[in-house]
Every structure is written in C-alpha cells, then in structure tokens.
Design a protein around this motif. Structure first.
Motif, PDB file in Angstrom:
ATOM      1  N   TYR A   1     -47.439  59.714 -54.750  1.00  0.00           N
ATOM      2  CA  TYR A   1     -46.784  61.083 -54.906  1.00  0.00           C
ATOM      3  C   TYR A   1     -45.509  61.109 -54.499  1.00  0.00           C
ATOM      4  O   TYR A   1     -45.223  60.572 -53.211  1.00  0.00           O
ATOM      5  CB  TYR A   1     -47.734  61.942 -54.477  1.00  0.00           C
ATOM      6  CG  TYR A   1     -49.373  62.127 -54.695  1.00  0.00           C
ATOM      7  CD1 TYR A   1     -49.564  62.858 -55.973  1.00  0.00           C
ATOM      8  CD2 TYR A   1     -50.130  61.420 -53.951  1.00  0.00           C
ATOM      9  CE1 TYR A   1     -51.146  62.972 -56.310  1.00  0.00           C
ATOM     10  CE2 TYR A   1     -51.365  61.562 -54.367  1.00  0.00           C
ATOM     11  CZ  TYR A   1     -51.829  62.189 -55.680  1.00  0.00           C
ATOM     12  OH  TYR A   1     -53.154  62.138 -55.872  1.00  0.00           O
ATOM     13  N   GLU A   2     -44.662  61.405 -55.108  1.00  0.00           N
ATOM     14  CA  GLU A   2     -42.986  61.266 -54.592  1.00  0.00           C
ATOM     15  C   GLU A   2     -42.214  62.558 -55.000  1.00  0.00           C
ATOM     16  O   GLU A   2     -42.637  63.385 -55.814  1.00  0.00           O
ATOM     17  CB  GLU A   2     -42.585  59.930 -55.633  1.00  0.00           C
ATOM     18  CG  GLU A   2     -43.196  58.651 -55.519  1.00  0.00           C
ATOM     19  CD  GLU A   2     -42.357  57.793 -56.303  1.00  0.00           C
ATOM     20  OE1 GLU A   2     -41.685  58.013 -57.096  1.00  0.00           O
ATOM     21  OE2 GLU A   2     -42.877  56.509 -56.455  1.00  0.00           O
ATOM     22  N   LEU A   3     -41.329  62.538 -53.944  1.00  0.00           N
ATOM     23  CA  LEU A   3     -40.382  63.775 -54.129  1.00  0.00           C
ATOM     24  C   LEU A   3     -38.885  63.145 -53.865  1.00  0.00           C
ATOM     25  O   LEU A   3     -38.850  62.226 -52.995  1.00  0.00           O
ATOM     26  CB  LEU A   3     -40.611  64.644 -52.803  1.00  0.00           C
ATOM     27  CG  LEU A   3     -39.695  65.836 -52.565  1.00  0.00           C
ATOM     28  CD1 LEU A   3     -40.342  67.096 -52.039  1.00  0.00           C
ATOM     29  CD2 LEU A   3     -38.476  65.845 -51.918  1.00  0.00           C
ATOM     30  N   HIS A   4     -38.152  63.387 -54.863  1.00  0.00           N
ATOM     31  CA  HIS A   4     -36.672  62.910 -54.702  1.00  0.00           C
ATOM     32  C   HIS A   4     -35.831  64.139 -54.683  1.00  0.00           C
ATOM     33  O   HIS A   4     -35.712  65.010 -55.327  1.00  0.00           O
ATOM     34  CB  HIS A   4     -36.369  62.114 -56.035  1.00  0.00           C
ATOM     35  CG  HIS A   4     -37.487  61.131 -56.502  1.00  0.00           C
ATOM     36  ND1 HIS A   4     -37.415  59.737 -55.599  1.00  0.00           N
ATOM     37  CD2 HIS A   4     -38.498  60.853 -57.199  1.00  0.00           C
ATOM     38  CE1 HIS A   4     -38.378  59.087 -56.173  1.00  0.00           C
ATOM     39  NE2 HIS A   4     -39.203  59.822 -57.332  1.00  0.00           N
ATOM     40  N   ALA A   5     -34.694  63.869 -53.758  1.00  0.00           N
ATOM     41  CA  ALA A   5     -33.733  64.829 -53.806  1.00  0.00           C
ATOM     42  C   ALA A   5     -32.294  64.222 -53.413  1.00  0.00           C
ATOM     43  O   ALA A   5     -32.217  63.148 -52.710  1.00  0.00           O
ATOM     44  CB  ALA A   5     -34.179  65.836 -52.434  1.00  0.00           C
ATOM     45  N   GLU A   6     -31.496  65.192 -53.816  1.00  0.00           N
ATOM     46  CA  GLU A   6     -29.819  64.713 -53.359  1.00  0.00           C
ATOM     47  C   GLU A   6     -29.449  65.552 -52.315  1.00  0.00           C
ATOM     48  O   GLU A   6     -29.476  66.581 -52.414  1.00  0.00           O
ATOM     49  CB  GLU A   6     -29.074  64.594 -54.553  1.00  0.00           C
ATOM     50  CG  GLU A   6     -27.684  64.225 -54.381  1.00  0.00           C
ATOM     51  CD  GLU A   6     -26.944  63.934 -55.609  1.00  0.00           C
ATOM     52  OE1 GLU A   6     -26.300  65.078 -56.016  1.00  0.00           O
ATOM     53  OE2 GLU A   6     -26.682  63.001 -56.386  1.00  0.00           O
ATOM     54  N   LEU A   7     -29.049  64.987 -51.154  1.00  0.00           N
ATOM     55  CA  LEU A   7     -28.627  65.732 -50.026  1.00  0.00           C
ATOM     56  C   LEU A   7     -27.203  65.971 -50.178  1.00  0.00           C
ATOM     57  O   LEU A   7     -26.414  64.842 -50.389  1.00  0.00           O
ATOM     58  CB  LEU A   7     -29.106  65.113 -48.718  1.00  0.00           C
ATOM     59  CG  LEU A   7     -30.691  64.855 -48.499  1.00  0.00           C
ATOM     60  CD1 LEU A   7     -30.871  64.274 -47.270  1.00  0.00           C
ATOM     61  CD2 LEU A   7     -31.430  66.075 -48.840  1.00  0.00           C
ATOM     62  N   THR A   8     -26.540  67.064 -49.940  1.00  0.00           N
ATOM     63  CA  THR A   8     -25.164  67.355 -49.871  1.00  0.00           C
ATOM     64  C   THR A   8     -24.666  68.242 -48.919  1.00  0.00           C
ATOM     65  O   THR A   8     -25.412  69.216 -48.629  1.00  0.00           O
ATOM     66  CB  THR A   8     -24.775  68.203 -51.359  1.00  0.00           C
ATOM     67  OG1 THR A   8     -25.498  67.399 -52.237  1.00  0.00           O
ATOM     68  CG2 THR A   8     -23.508  68.279 -51.514  1.00  0.00           C
ATOM     69  N   ASP A   9     -23.534  67.846 -48.296  1.00  0.00           N
ATOM     70  CA  ASP A   9     -23.002  68.735 -47.211  1.00  0.00           C
ATOM     71  C   ASP A   9     -21.412  68.334 -47.457  1.00  0.00           C
ATOM     72  O   ASP A   9     -21.185  67.749 -48.415  1.00  0.00           O
ATOM     73  CB  ASP A   9     -23.160  68.436 -45.830  1.00  0.00           C
ATOM     74  CG  ASP A   9     -23.145  66.966 -45.593  1.00  0.00           C
ATOM     75  OD1 ASP A   9     -22.300  66.010 -46.120  1.00  0.00           O
ATOM     76  OD2 ASP A   9     -23.442  66.635 -44.348  1.00  0.00           O
ATOM     77  N   GLN A  10     -20.332  68.827 -46.461  1.00  0.00           N
ATOM     78  CA  GLN A  10     -19.025  68.812 -46.784  1.00  0.00           C
ATOM     79  C   GLN A  10     -18.567  67.321 -46.892  1.00  0.00           C
ATOM     80  O   GLN A  10     -17.363  67.040 -47.311  1.00  0.00           O
ATOM     81  CB  GLN A  10     -18.257  69.393 -45.730  1.00  0.00           C
ATOM     82  CG  GLN A  10     -18.377  68.911 -44.418  1.00  0.00           C
ATOM     83  CD  GLN A  10     -19.665  69.520 -43.588  1.00  0.00           C
ATOM     84  OE1 GLN A  10     -20.526  69.870 -44.405  1.00  0.00           O
ATOM     85  NE2 GLN A  10     -19.550  69.062 -42.147  1.00  0.00           N
ATOM     86  N   LEU A  11     -19.481  66.413 -46.359  1.00  0.00           N
ATOM     87  CA  LEU A  11     -19.018  65.065 -46.227  1.00  0.00           C
ATOM     88  C   LEU A  11     -19.459  64.121 -47.492  1.00  0.00           C
ATOM     89  O   LEU A  11     -19.026  62.824 -47.738  1.00  0.00           O
ATOM     90  CB  LEU A  11     -19.524  64.081 -45.170  1.00  0.00           C
ATOM     91  CG  LEU A  11     -19.383  64.745 -43.761  1.00  0.00           C
ATOM     92  CD1 LEU A  11     -19.782  63.709 -42.716  1.00  0.00           C
ATOM     93  CD2 LEU A  11     -17.596  64.586 -43.564  1.00  0.00           C
ATOM     94  N   GLY A  12     -20.428  64.626 -48.564  1.00  0.00           N
ATOM     95  CA  GLY A  12     -20.569  63.892 -49.632  1.00  0.00           C
ATOM     96  C   GLY A  12     -22.079  64.096 -49.864  1.00  0.00           C
ATOM     97  O   GLY A  12     -22.721  65.228 -49.399  1.00  0.00           O
ATOM     98  N   THR A  13     -22.608  63.103 -50.552  1.00  0.00           N
ATOM     99  CA  THR A  13     -24.279  63.270 -51.023  1.00  0.00           C
ATOM    100  C   THR A  13     -24.910  61.970 -50.424  1.00  0.00           C
ATOM    101  O   THR A  13     -24.134  60.903 -49.934  1.00  0.00           O
ATOM    102  CB  THR A  13     -24.117  63.282 -52.469  1.00  0.00           C
ATOM    103  OG1 THR A  13     -23.658  62.146 -53.094  1.00  0.00           O
ATOM    104  CG2 THR A  13     -23.627  64.153 -52.897  1.00  0.00           C
ATOM    105  N   ALA A  14     -26.162  61.866 -50.315  1.00  0.00           N
ATOM    106  CA  ALA A  14     -27.156  60.990 -50.096  1.00  0.00           C
ATOM    107  C   ALA A  14     -28.461  61.162 -51.067  1.00  0.00           C
ATOM    108  O   ALA A  14     -28.896  62.204 -50.981  1.00  0.00           O
ATOM    109  CB  ALA A  14     -27.406  60.784 -48.642  1.00  0.00           C
ATOM    110  N   THR A  15     -28.984  59.863 -51.054  1.00  0.00           N
ATOM    111  CA  THR A  15     -30.342  60.141 -51.884  1.00  0.00           C
ATOM    112  C   THR A  15     -31.423  59.983 -50.907  1.00  0.00           C
ATOM    113  O   THR A  15     -31.625  59.002 -50.065  1.00  0.00           O
ATOM    114  CB  THR A  15     -30.445  59.150 -52.838  1.00  0.00           C
ATOM    115  OG1 THR A  15     -29.323  58.869 -53.803  1.00  0.00           O
ATOM    116  CG2 THR A  15     -31.740  59.111 -53.868  1.00  0.00           C
TER     117      THR A  15
END
Length: 216
Positions: free
Chosen positions: A106-120
């Motif tokens: 079971y998987e959950l994928h998200a892209e995290l974003t703040d003022q410095l950029g993104t991460a997976t």
C-alpha cells in the motif's frame, strides 16, 4: 419530375383499360413514404448517437468508480494516517494524499513544497515478507543506524548524499510480519537537485515510520 410522372400515368390510364389508378393519390402516397423513410433514418441516427453517448457515460462512470474504489485496508490507512500532521509549518504536500494498493504494498506518494523547492516523499506498507534489519544491504551511504523501538519493532535509517548536493533518506521499519518504509529524495526527474537541503530531517522521517497508524 412529379409533372413528368403524372403525365406518364395519365397517358397509361388513357391507353390501357381502366385500372382505377388515381395519379394524384399515387404521387401523394410516394411523398408520404419518402418523408417516413427520411424521418426513420434521421431518428435512427439520433437514437444511435444517444445510445453511444449513454454507453460512454456509463463506461466513464464505471471507470471512475474503479479508480475511486479502495479496499478496507486502504481506507483505514488513508483515514488514520494524515501526512499533514507530520509536516512543519509552511510546507505543503501535493498528490492524492491517500494510500493505494500496488502489486505488493500500500503506497502513498506526495511532493513536498516550501520556499526552498520541492522533494519527493514515498510511504509504503509492504505486505508480509521476510526482511532482515541491518545496514549491510545499503551501500554508499553517508550514515546508517539500526534502532529497536519501544514496541519491539526494528528500524533501519540511512542518509545518502551521492552525488554531493543530492539527498536521499530512507527509513525501513519491521512491524510484525510487514514492513513500513519512508523515502525522501531531492533528486529531480532531470537528475538535478530540486532544493539545497532536504525538507525533513531523518528524525522526522523516523517519526513518520513510527506512526501507530502505519502499524495497525
């Protein structure tokens, strides 16, 4: 054309013995039949279009139901584990924000974003399988540690910076007979870093992997 046909019929009636043919009635009947054929053809096309449209809507509805449908375990994970509860202020997560069933997890994928950029960020709850908690299987890591948590589960956490400026964190936790994994990466699809530093620390990822919602 109607006039020519009427004249031909009148001539035939005069030359041949009386057949009691009314030329005007024959023409009128022909016109009525032609109108009915046209109406039937147009109506048939309209009905066919309606049938195709209804079929398309029905298939789309079934397809949407199939996409939205979740197993009880997927719904439980999505309801009890809320990613927003584990993120610092000013950070947002984009994506479905719910667990989906894959072939063996079971998987959950998200892209995290703040003022410095993104991460997976990838979170997985793997179906039962054997696993040995240890750092030997992870190569070229900057740091790796094995922990025994209060509930008796074992956890392996490693941090990699290869190549320099590209961060990857992985936390793997054995809970009973299944595995919880949390992976964070700042590697973009083009192979370049998406931000100067990771948005979450290894300790925050350990906190996510240790969430009771993922252990049920």
């Amino acid at each position: 054309m109607d006039r020519d046909l009427k004249a031909l019929l009148d001539t035939a009636v005069r030359v041949e013995p009386s057949l009691r043919i009314d030329a005007a009635a024959v023409l009128a009947d022909g016109r009525r039949r032609l109108r009915r054929r046209r109406l039937f053809t147009v109506g048939g096309v309209a009905l066919s279009v309606i049938a195709v449209a209804v079929s398309a809507v029905f298939m789309a509805t079934r397809h949407a139901d199939r996409i939205a449908a979740q197993s009880p375990r997927e719904r439980q994970l999505s309801a009890t584990f809320l990613l927003a509860d584990h993120l610092p202020n000013g950070m947002t997560a984009s994506g479905p924000n719910r667990f989906v069933r894959t072939e063996n997890a079971y998987e959950l994928h998200a892209e995290l974003t703040d003022q410095l950029g993104t991460a997976t960020l990838d979170i997985g709850v793997t179906l039962p399988r054997p696993w040995t908690a240890g750092c030997e299987q992870y190569h070229r890591v900057f740091w790796c540690g094995v922990f025994l948590l209060p509930d008796g589960s074992r956890l392996v956490a490693y941090q990699s910076e290869d190549p320099p400026g590209m961060f990857e964190f992985l936390v793997v936790r054995q809970v009973g007979d299944h595995i919880v994994s949390v992976r964070l990466s700042t590697r973009g699809t083009d192979g370049r870093p998406t931000r100067p530093k990771p948005p979450l620390t290894i300790h925050q990822l350990i906190g996510i992997a240790s969430s009771p919602a993922l252990s049920q």
